[in-house]
Scaffold this active site. Structure first.
Site, PDB file in Angstrom:
ATOM      1  N   TYR A   1       0.795  -1.179   0.513  1.00 12.89           N
ATOM      2  CA  TYR A   1       0.069   0.031  -0.138  1.00 12.89           C
ATOM      3  C   TYR A   1       0.726   1.495  -0.221  1.00 12.89           C
ATOM      4  O   TYR A   1       0.500   2.293  -0.484  1.00 12.89           O
ATOM      5  CB  TYR A   1      -0.945  -0.228   0.655  1.00 12.89           C
ATOM      6  CG  TYR A   1      -1.943  -0.804   0.682  1.00 12.89           C
ATOM      7  CD1 TYR A   1      -3.080  -0.610   0.514  1.00 12.89           C
ATOM      8  CD2 TYR A   1      -2.246  -2.310   1.065  1.00 12.89           C
ATOM      9  CE1 TYR A   1      -3.943  -1.405  -0.756  1.00 12.89           C
ATOM     10  CE2 TYR A   1      -3.504  -2.718   1.118  1.00 12.89           C
ATOM     11  CZ  TYR A   1      -3.938  -2.831   0.487  1.00 12.89           C
ATOM     12  OH  TYR A   1      -5.380  -3.345  -0.276  1.00 12.89           O
TER      13      TYR A   1
ATOM     14  N   ARG B   1       1.064   1.397  -3.769  1.00 12.79           N
ATOM     15  CA  ARG B   1       0.140   2.229  -4.303  1.00 12.79           C
ATOM     16  C   ARG B   1      -0.516   3.603  -3.720  1.00 12.79           C
ATOM     17  O   ARG B   1      -0.828   4.444  -5.105  1.00 12.79           O
ATOM     18  CB  ARG B   1      -0.926   1.171  -3.826  1.00 12.79           C
ATOM     19  CG  ARG B   1      -1.065   0.240  -4.225  1.00 12.79           C
ATOM     20  CD  ARG B   1      -2.400  -0.762  -4.423  1.00 12.79           C
ATOM     21  NE  ARG B   1      -3.341  -0.160  -4.576  1.00 12.79           N
ATOM     22  CZ  ARG B   1      -4.687  -0.138  -5.180  1.00 12.79           C
ATOM     23  NH1 ARG B   1      -5.327  -0.845  -3.271  1.00 12.79           N
ATOM     24  NH2 ARG B   1      -6.055   0.466  -5.521  1.00 12.79           N
TER      25      ARG B   1
ATOM     26  N   ASP C   1      -7.843   5.593  -4.503  1.00 12.15           N
ATOM     27  CA  ASP C   1      -7.279   7.047  -5.322  1.00 12.15           C
ATOM     28  C   ASP C   1      -8.294   8.391  -4.835  1.00 12.15           C
ATOM     29  O   ASP C   1      -9.105   8.161  -4.275  1.00 12.15           O
ATOM     30  CB  ASP C   1      -6.419   7.053  -6.776  1.00 12.15           C
ATOM     31  CG  ASP C   1      -7.316   7.199  -7.973  1.00 12.15           C
ATOM     32  OD1 ASP C   1      -7.942   7.720  -7.855  1.00 12.15           O
ATOM     33  OD2 ASP C   1      -7.940   5.757  -8.286  1.00 12.15           O
TER      34      ASP C   1
ATOM     35  N   HIS D   1     -14.579   1.809  -0.614  1.00 15.26           N
ATOM     36  CA  HIS D   1     -13.541   1.163  -0.450  1.00 15.26           C
ATOM     37  C   HIS D   1     -12.256   2.202   0.445  1.00 15.26           C
ATOM     38  O   HIS D   1     -11.512   1.683   0.676  1.00 15.26           O
ATOM     39  CB  HIS D   1     -13.441   0.536  -1.365  1.00 15.26           C
ATOM     40  CG  HIS D   1     -13.537  -0.609  -2.083  1.00 15.26           C
ATOM     41  ND1 HIS D   1     -13.894  -0.911  -3.353  1.00 15.26           N
ATOM     42  CD2 HIS D   1     -15.394  -1.589  -1.421  1.00 15.26           C
ATOM     43  CE1 HIS D   1     -14.739  -1.675  -3.614  1.00 15.26           C
ATOM     44  NE2 HIS D   1     -16.108  -1.711  -1.906  1.00 15.26           N
TER      45      HIS D   1
ATOM     46  N   CYS E   1      -6.748   2.656  13.027  1.00 11.97           N
ATOM     47  CA  CYS E   1      -6.123   1.269  14.025  1.00 11.97           C
ATOM     48  C   CYS E   1      -7.164   0.407  13.945  1.00 11.97           C
ATOM     49  O   CYS E   1      -8.227   0.433  13.665  1.00 11.97           O
ATOM     50  CB  CYS E   1      -6.235   2.543  14.788  1.00 11.97           C
ATOM     51  SG  CYS E   1      -5.691   1.450  16.718  1.00 11.97           S
TER      52      CYS E   1
ATOM     53  N   CYS F   1      -0.982   4.631  16.998  1.00 11.87           N
ATOM     54  CA  CYS F   1      -1.980   4.970  16.700  1.00 11.87           C
ATOM     55  C   CYS F   1      -2.885   6.727  17.383  1.00 11.87           C
ATOM     56  O   CYS F   1      -2.125   6.208  18.679  1.00 11.87           O
ATOM     57  CB  CYS F   1      -3.587   4.574  16.980  1.00 11.87           C
ATOM     58  SG  CYS F   1      -5.105   5.161  17.152  1.00 11.87           S
TER      59      CYS F   1
ATOM     60  N   SER G   1     -15.975  -3.881 -13.194  1.00 12.60           N
ATOM     61  CA  SER G   1     -15.911  -4.776 -14.261  1.00 12.60           C
ATOM     62  C   SER G   1     -17.372  -5.662 -13.807  1.00 12.60           C
ATOM     63  O   SER G   1     -17.945  -6.687 -14.557  1.00 12.60           O
ATOM     64  CB  SER G   1     -14.470  -5.980 -13.317  1.00 12.60           C
ATOM     65  OG  SER G   1     -15.292  -5.923 -11.564  1.00 12.60           O
TER      66      SER G   1
ATOM     67  N   ASN H   1     -18.043   1.554 -20.803  1.00 12.40           N
ATOM     68  CA  ASN H   1     -16.756   0.933 -20.111  1.00 12.40           C
ATOM     69  C   ASN H   1     -15.772   0.323 -21.192  1.00 12.40           C
ATOM     70  O   ASN H   1     -16.411   0.565 -21.647  1.00 12.40           O
ATOM     71  CB  ASN H   1     -17.405  -0.739 -19.163  1.00 12.40           C
ATOM     72  CG  ASN H   1     -16.553  -1.226 -18.310  1.00 12.40           C
ATOM     73  OD1 ASN H   1     -15.997  -0.878 -17.787  1.00 12.40           O
ATOM     74  ND2 ASN H   1     -17.071  -1.991 -17.931  1.00 12.40           N
TER      75      ASN H   1
END
Length: 230
Positions: free
Chosen positions: A53, A56, A91, A106, A114, A133, A174, A198
């Site tokens: 991540y 990303r 993003d 998402h 945390c 945290c 998708s 799409n």
């Protein structure tokens, strides 16, 4: 005025250089989903997950919105009714393109969560194993993204919007991942016109009343232009 609800998936960001699950050679192709996108994967190997991540997050930070993102922001700004933008993407390209109040079902790469107390904060560029945290002091900091097996965010709001939609559009999705794949049926049952934009037909393409295929940077601006000319 008509209420528009739009769902976007990874396909809308592909032309900005952010890969999808299916892309060959991208970040996702180098790992199993079970290893980097599940709570069990994080428990087994937090180092791998944090590194994945981090990569990303750094990739998304340098990505620029494409004409599809900009067109949806324009629709939000100029449509006389309400435009609700729901995204499966983590993003921030919708916001970079000018969109407001995006529902990130998402989560986002820019957020940290945390695993112990549930506190959220802005993620550093590089998250480490045992990330502390700031609320409880525990070392359970993880990316604030929804992994497989977890419940997406804002679901009550999203279903309420779908139930009141006059027009529902799915862009760059998708149709493989639920509950988002079922949004078209929710909107259709509420009487909304449904359209899929799409690159290729999704797994649920037969549920849409209208379809348009091609790169998002072409199809989405053209569709927005048509709507605003009404």
């Amino acid at each position: 005025m008509e209420k528009i609800v739009i769902l976007t998936g990874a396909g809308i960001s592909a032309e900005s250089g952010l890969g999808t699950f299916r892309d060959e050679g991208g970040l996702w192709s180098q790992h199993r989903i079970e290893d980097v996108a599940t709570p069990d994967g994080f428990a087994r190997n937090p180092q791998l997950v944090q590194e994945f991540y981090n990569a990303r997050r750094q990739q998304a930070a340098t990505a620029k919105p494409n004409p599809a993102h900009v067109a949806l922001a324009r629709l939000q700004a100029e449509w006389p009714g309400e435009v609700i933008l729901v995204t499966q993407n983590v993003d921030a390209l919708h916001e970079k393109g000018g969109a407001q109040d995006v529902l990130h079902m998402h989560g986002t790469l820019a957020g940290a969560l945390c695993a112990g107390c549930g506190h959220r904060w802005t993620a550093p560029d590089t998250m480490r194993v045992g990330e502390l945290c700031p609320a409880c002091g525990a070392g359970g900091g993880r990316p604030d993204v929804v992994w497989f097996g977890e419940i997406p965010y804002f679901m009550d709001q999203i279903y309420a919007h779908l139930g009141a939609a006059d027009l529902f559009a799915a862009i760059g999705t998708s149709g493989n991942v639920y509950p988002a794949a079922g949004f078209v049926q929710e909107a259709a049952m509420a009487g909304a016109h449904t359209i899929e934009l799409n690159l290729d037909p999704s797994e649920v393409v037969s549920n849409f009343a209208e379809t348009r295929f091609g790169p998002a940077s072409k199809t989405v601006p053209a569709w927005v232009d048509e709507l605003l000319r009404r």
